[in-house]
Design an enzyme around this catalytic site. Sequence first.
Site, PDB file in Angstrom:
ATOM      1  N   GLU A   1       0.931  -1.147   0.141  1.00  0.00           N
ATOM      2  CA  GLU A   1      -0.035  -0.111  -0.028  1.00  0.00           C
ATOM      3  C   GLU A   1       0.810   1.344  -0.070  1.00  0.00           C
ATOM      4  O   GLU A   1       0.759   1.943  -0.756  1.00  0.00           O
ATOM      5  CB  GLU A   1      -1.076  -0.194   1.170  1.00  0.00           C
ATOM      6  CG  GLU A   1      -2.175  -0.693   0.980  1.00  0.00           C
ATOM      7  CD  GLU A   1      -2.106  -2.246   1.200  1.00  0.00           C
ATOM      8  OE1 GLU A   1      -0.855  -2.602   1.512  1.00  0.00           O
ATOM      9  OE2 GLU A   1      -2.983  -3.163   0.737  1.00  0.00           O
TER      10      GLU A   1
ATOM     11  N   HIS B   1     -12.116  -3.591   8.726  1.00  0.00           N
ATOM     12  CA  HIS B   1     -12.805  -3.511   7.224  1.00  0.00           C
ATOM     13  C   HIS B   1     -14.033  -2.551   7.059  1.00  0.00           C
ATOM     14  O   HIS B   1     -14.647  -2.646   6.143  1.00  0.00           O
ATOM     15  CB  HIS B   1     -13.091  -4.761   6.506  1.00  0.00           C
ATOM     16  CG  HIS B   1     -11.765  -5.734   6.072  1.00  0.00           C
ATOM     17  ND1 HIS B   1     -11.164  -6.461   7.099  1.00  0.00           N
ATOM     18  CD2 HIS B   1     -11.309  -5.896   4.929  1.00  0.00           C
ATOM     19  CE1 HIS B   1     -10.259  -7.144   6.474  1.00  0.00           C
ATOM     20  NE2 HIS B   1      -9.972  -6.725   5.058  1.00  0.00           N
TER      21      HIS B   1
HETATM   22  C1  LIG Z   1      -3.146  -4.508   4.155  1.00  0.00           C
HETATM   23  C2  LIG Z   1      -4.290  -5.226   3.308  1.00  0.00           C
HETATM   24  N1  LIG Z   1      -4.333  -4.922   2.023  1.00  0.00           N
HETATM   25  C3  LIG Z   1      -5.182  -5.775   1.296  1.00  0.00           C
HETATM   26  C4  LIG Z   1      -5.906  -6.477   1.980  1.00  0.00           C
HETATM   27  C5  LIG Z   1      -7.208  -7.144   0.828  1.00  0.00           C
HETATM   28  N2  LIG Z   1      -6.856  -8.713   0.916  1.00  0.00           N
HETATM   29  C6  LIG Z   1      -7.281  -9.264   1.935  1.00  0.00           C
HETATM   30  S1  LIG Z   1      -6.601 -10.961   1.416  1.00  0.00           S
HETATM   31  C7  LIG Z   1      -5.532 -10.497   0.544  1.00  0.00           C
HETATM   32  C8  LIG Z   1      -4.853 -11.152  -0.436  1.00  0.00           C
HETATM   33  C9  LIG Z   1      -3.710 -11.786   0.622  1.00  0.00           C
HETATM   34  O1  LIG Z   1      -2.691 -12.720  -0.152  1.00  0.00           O
HETATM   35  P1  LIG Z   1      -2.024 -13.745   0.709  1.00  0.00           P
HETATM   36  O2  LIG Z   1      -1.071 -12.881   1.702  1.00  0.00           O
HETATM   37  O3  LIG Z   1      -1.236 -14.508  -0.533  1.00  0.00           O
HETATM   38  O4  LIG Z   1      -2.673 -14.581   1.540  1.00  0.00           O
HETATM   39  P2  LIG Z   1      -3.886 -15.534   0.783  1.00  0.00           P
HETATM   40  O5  LIG Z   1      -5.158 -14.845   0.851  1.00  0.00           O
HETATM   41  O6  LIG Z   1      -3.360 -16.066  -0.349  1.00  0.00           O
HETATM   42  O7  LIG Z   1      -4.371 -16.810   1.826  1.00  0.00           O
HETATM   43  C10 LIG Z   1      -5.881  -9.096   0.019  1.00  0.00           C
HETATM   44  C11 LIG Z   1      -5.213  -8.196  -0.907  1.00  0.00           C
HETATM   45  C12 LIG Z   1      -6.009  -6.662   3.193  1.00  0.00           C
HETATM   46  N3  LIG Z   1      -6.741  -7.453   3.948  1.00  0.00           N
HETATM   47  N4  LIG Z   1      -5.128  -6.026   3.740  1.00  0.00           N
END
Ligand SMILES: Cc1ncc(C[n+]2csc(CCOP(=O)(O)OP(=O)(O)O)c2C)c(N)n1
Lengths: 322, 322, 325, 325
Positions: free
Chosen positions: C60, C129
């Site tokens: 971000e 959120h």
């Molecule tokens: C700081 C932040 N940015 C964006 C999000 C929105 N978001 C929720 S889960 C996700 C993907 C996360 O990817 P990863 O770390 O690979 O975990 P996975 O979902 O694959 O378990 C995103 C972008 C968030 N919750 N927090």
Amino acid sequence: MTNISKEAKIEMLKKLIEIRRFEEKTVQLYQTAKIWGYLHPSLGQEAIAVGACSAITGDDYIVSTHRGHGHCIAKGANLNLMMAELLGKATGYCKGRGGSMHIADTELKMLGANGIVGGGIPISVGAGFSCKMDGNGKVVICFFGDGASNNGVFHESLNMASVFKLPVIYICENNLYAISMCSRESVACKNVGDRASSYGMPGYIIDGNDLTEVYETVKKAADDARKGNGPSLIEAQTYRWGGHHPNDPGAYKDKEEADYYKKEKDPVVNFKKKLMAEGIITDRDIDKFEDEIKKMIDDSVKFAEESPEPELDKFLEEVKQI
Amino acid sequence: MTNISKEAKIEMLKKLIEIRRFEEKTVQLYQTAKIWGYLHPSLGQEAIAVGACSAITGDDYIVSTHRGHGHCIAKGANLNLMMAELLGKATGYCKGRGGSMHIADTELKMLGANGIVGGGIPISVGAGFSCKMDGNGKVVICFFGDGASNNGVFHESLNMASVFKLPVIYICENNLYAISMCSRESVACKNVGDRASSYGMPGYIIDGNDLTEVYETVKKAADDARKGNGPSLIEAQTYRWGGHHPNDPGAYKDKEEADYYKKEKDPVVNFKKKLMAEGIITDRDIDKFEDEIKKMIDDSVKFAEESPEPELDKFLEEVKQI
Amino acid sequence: MREIEYREAIREAVIEEMDSDEKVFLIGEDIGVYGGAFRAYKGLIDKYGPERVINTPISEAAIIGAGIGAALTGYRPIAEIMFIDFTTLTMDQIVNQAAKIRYMTGDSLNVPLVIRTQGGAGRGVAAQHSQSLEAWFYHVPGLKVVMPATSYDVKGLLKTAIRDDNPVMFIEHKMIYLNKGPVPEEEYTIPFGKADIKREGEDVTIFAYSNMVFKSLEAAGELQKDGISCEIIDPRTLVPLDIEAIISSVKKTGRLVVVSEACRRGSVASDISAMVTEEAFDFLDAPIKIVAGLNTPIPYNSTLEQASIPHAADIVKAVKEIVKK
Amino acid sequence: MREIEYREAIREAVIEEMDSDEKVFLIGEDIGVYGGAFRAYKGLIDKYGPERVINTPISEAAIIGAGIGAALTGYRPIAEIMFIDFTTLTMDQIVNQAAKIRYMTGDSLNVPLVIRTQGGAGRGVAAQHSQSLEAWFYHVPGLKVVMPATSYDVKGLLKTAIRDDNPVMFIEHKMIYLNKGPVPEEEYTIPFGKADIKREGEDVTIFAYSNMVFKSLEAAGELQKDGISCEIIDPRTLVPLDIEAIISSVKKTGRLVVVSEACRRGSVASDISAMVTEEAFDFLDAPIKIVAGLNTPIPYNSTLEQASIPHAADIVKAVKEIVKK
Ligand SMILES: Cc1ncc(C[n+]2csc(CCOP(=O)(O)OP(=O)(O)O)c2C)c(N)n1
Ligand SMILES: Cc1ncc(C[n+]2csc(CCOP(=O)(O)OP(=O)(O)O)c2C)c(N)n1
Ligand SMILES: [Mg+2]
Ligand SMILES: [Mg+2]
């Protein structure tokens, strides 16, 4: 994994199945709108949670993520309280205040899921300081995703943990996706595990669908940590079976790849096969486990459904204390 | 540096001296309270600024830090406007609003010093996108310190720059200290430059006190960037001669080490010697340069001192437009 | 007039500006094939390609930094932070960099950057959120803060934001993306700093923005039945703020209810109240009432979640406390 | 009573708590041999060693995270962010994590963490090192906000903060570290949520905290010469807030001036004004006046810097606008 007892292996298999069935149930409940908000099932990633949590003790801590049900269950969480939380009930782990993304349990040394990607990583540093100061050999496992490994907190935390030689095991569950972003495109180096060298710590890149490999690697990293050798980074490669959440069809995913993982790399099926090959269990045992687990999960749903909603008056009183 | 003209080498030497004398003057003005707030002289680090900025063109961008006077001067900044800014005058680069930590100049493609450690690193990513989109081979140099390399923005920015193959040259001036924290203790791996591998980009670890080495490395990195090969990370090892700022005696520094750098690794003296050895300049030339530069700096102080303060009424009007 | 969804109005604004100015581009997470978390960018990656629809890693601070750096060097980026809750990871870049660069550098540099994000409760997505954090940005000199309620407003204001030469926080609300509203086919923009009277009335002024405009309209409908006539002022942009519109309405009605979904303590609502008290004290026939969110992290449970934010009934109650008919 | 510097009072509080509770430790940048940017921790590294005085890399988010994680597992960390301006890098950890963890987890976990930082203008350190950002934290449920003005207050309140089981933002002011004030030799603590009347008076209530207490005292001295008697209420803790003390003073004086160094727009000052308007409207004999910082990034130039924050003269002027004698 040669020095693991039969019983322990069976325990692990049961946990794998427990997670699998629990997640399947939550997806179902989500689709019937009993669970709402955000739900991130860990289907396909069960071996990491179970392998890792089996390699540490009940006194060791874990820090989890938004995709954290598996971690909770592997650490011994009570399904009733989990399910009640997912249904927003007063009897849930968080009294209905948190939902899927905020489950925590002090007694289980489970320091919380997290709705912020990477949000738990800095927290693991503090738990690491605490273990180090306590000086009694406790360790911390910090789970996070491939997506989280691109966030600044990953860098600050791993650097700090290494500078102070904190007993933390960083486990990146590289399930290839962060929502729609493939980690092959978001991680600028080949493997997340390679990043360990930036922090002067050992890095491991392993098959996260192979429970044995996870278990053994975490065991080694934990031993190192307990000896005062500081943190490690483990990239456990796996695959997110579903979309990001139950409403995401995952249209951006490669179909063949998805099929491959489900068919060839199913961590539950493969571990089952392995134990059968080792002669530790039979088909009948599995049926029995499945029955037991089905009952546990059905009970948890029943418990959750019959549980009361949080009381509004109490809520208004509690708010005054915040 | 064989293919560099005599004139260019002389220019570089002059810039080195200009920075050295400018910084000495600012310290003096700080001690007599003509300059106040925070002042972070770049004494001892001159070769990095000059080597790097000489290796790019006037159309290329730089992003600087709180210790940024050298970068500005090397990129061609006007000493009068700089000095006036340090004295908080209306004629200064920032109209007296910014002081030492916020000098910028659009025409010189100098995207700003920064009071936040690491604050400029993400900005370099955007400048990199812009150069890439423009498609005319411009590059960005992003300077930052060893301390900054432990901040989360370093990680996010280098990863993103690499993912999109942006033409950015990351130059870490490892001057061994971040205020009182030695980089040997704060950076968990051996060299900041090693971190390049986390971002799939080339990493260079060089003697930042050797102008030639800086120049040639930046030249190579800039060539790569212009060809679309993406970013590089250069760790230029150097030494912060003074304390963190003029009021910091730097008691935490090793005296022998300090002496070593000042005696053996003085970037200005060494480059001077080199050009003399190459027969490009004589003692008399140097005296001439010194005189010219002394005059420029004295003039800048005069300009600054004679310049008006910002007008209060105008300020109050301007505030309404924020 | 045709009616289109709020998110479609966003998409139209973006398309029009991207078509007319090649310097406009999009950057953020999951804005490529995924089309953005609320699908406001559906199909844009196909239309403009990955050079202008830049789908980033989860970084971000670097997203905002990328926006700033591009803005400093001639572009007009629209950087998206998926949830306003995640702006917590970008506050240095937004507050210390974007907001201050023009001022600090003596107008040498400027930052034509739009930061699109969304906030608010109502989807059961809990404490991390569901926040309403506009008060933070409102407090920072150098940032404009835009919070459109309707399809019409979001389109016109987004176009203005993109053309603005300084950083704009463009804050949407997660509950209104599917709301439909009239939007003309012809091009239009809406100037910043001009409030919209969403309903005219005589007895009380209701100040409301974003999703609270709809709750206020609902309340006004209710109150009408009791013969209470409400004037609803939607500032649309919190910075710059059309304080004249508020004051002149208060001068007419003598009463003010300020509504905001954000936690009451330290909210924008308080600021409006304070300003009106200082500038129109003598026209006030009753204390100003604030209807705002409770001072609590937003709970997951739906009943509690709803109890922590204002509803039409709360507005009705507040109005009745100061309007006696 | 002996008089000691503000920073010495901080040091005493820390030493007393570290001596009496081995779970208390310090973490932050340059807090080792350097003793902290304002030297409040001078010599502590020698006294307690690097295990309890943890000198970190420049990783603000991880500093707060380290504080949270240690707090969750039985410790009582005091995490230092050198300038409040740098909390911008830690907002996720402070706001989404520390502030919400107890609530979100249904009281399973709690976070006994003190975050020490300092803000304010006056040292010529310009826009990124001079902000007053307490309004942000004030707006976040789950955080306590403490802003002590005197040596006495800072010592007693810091001890209370360390013993608190929930996160506390402990915000000092860079201009008062060398101020001396009476501090008893004996141990004492000061409860949160209890305002201190820094001066008693009849004609007008002045609400002021942190460095503005001193400007208000100066103003009150001036005003006394004109026969205007000011009562100065220092809340000391903004969360929890001793609203009763403010209201009861306003009931006595009928007039209120609210002073805050922070930018006026969206400031805590506005919130106090709004609260008093809502709760004590009928006791107000004049509009509430706010004296606050201008809505500008703080300029470097000293004259401009001073012009952007309140001084005694501004308070005098505001008081005279509402008190006619
Ligand atoms: C700081 C932040 N940015 C964006 C999000 C929105 N978001 C929720 S889960 C996700 C993907 C996360 O990817 P990863 O770390 O690979 O975990 P996975 O979902 O694959 O378990 C995103 C972008 C968030 N919750 N927090
Ligand atoms: C984010 C942030 N943290 C802390 C500071 C305070 N500070 C100013 S300079 C500095 C040291 C920076 O070290 P380094 O990056 O190595 O640069 P150097 O001063 O050596 O040039 C610190 C900690 C700051 N300005 N910004
Ligand atoms: Mg993933
Ligand atoms: Mg340094």
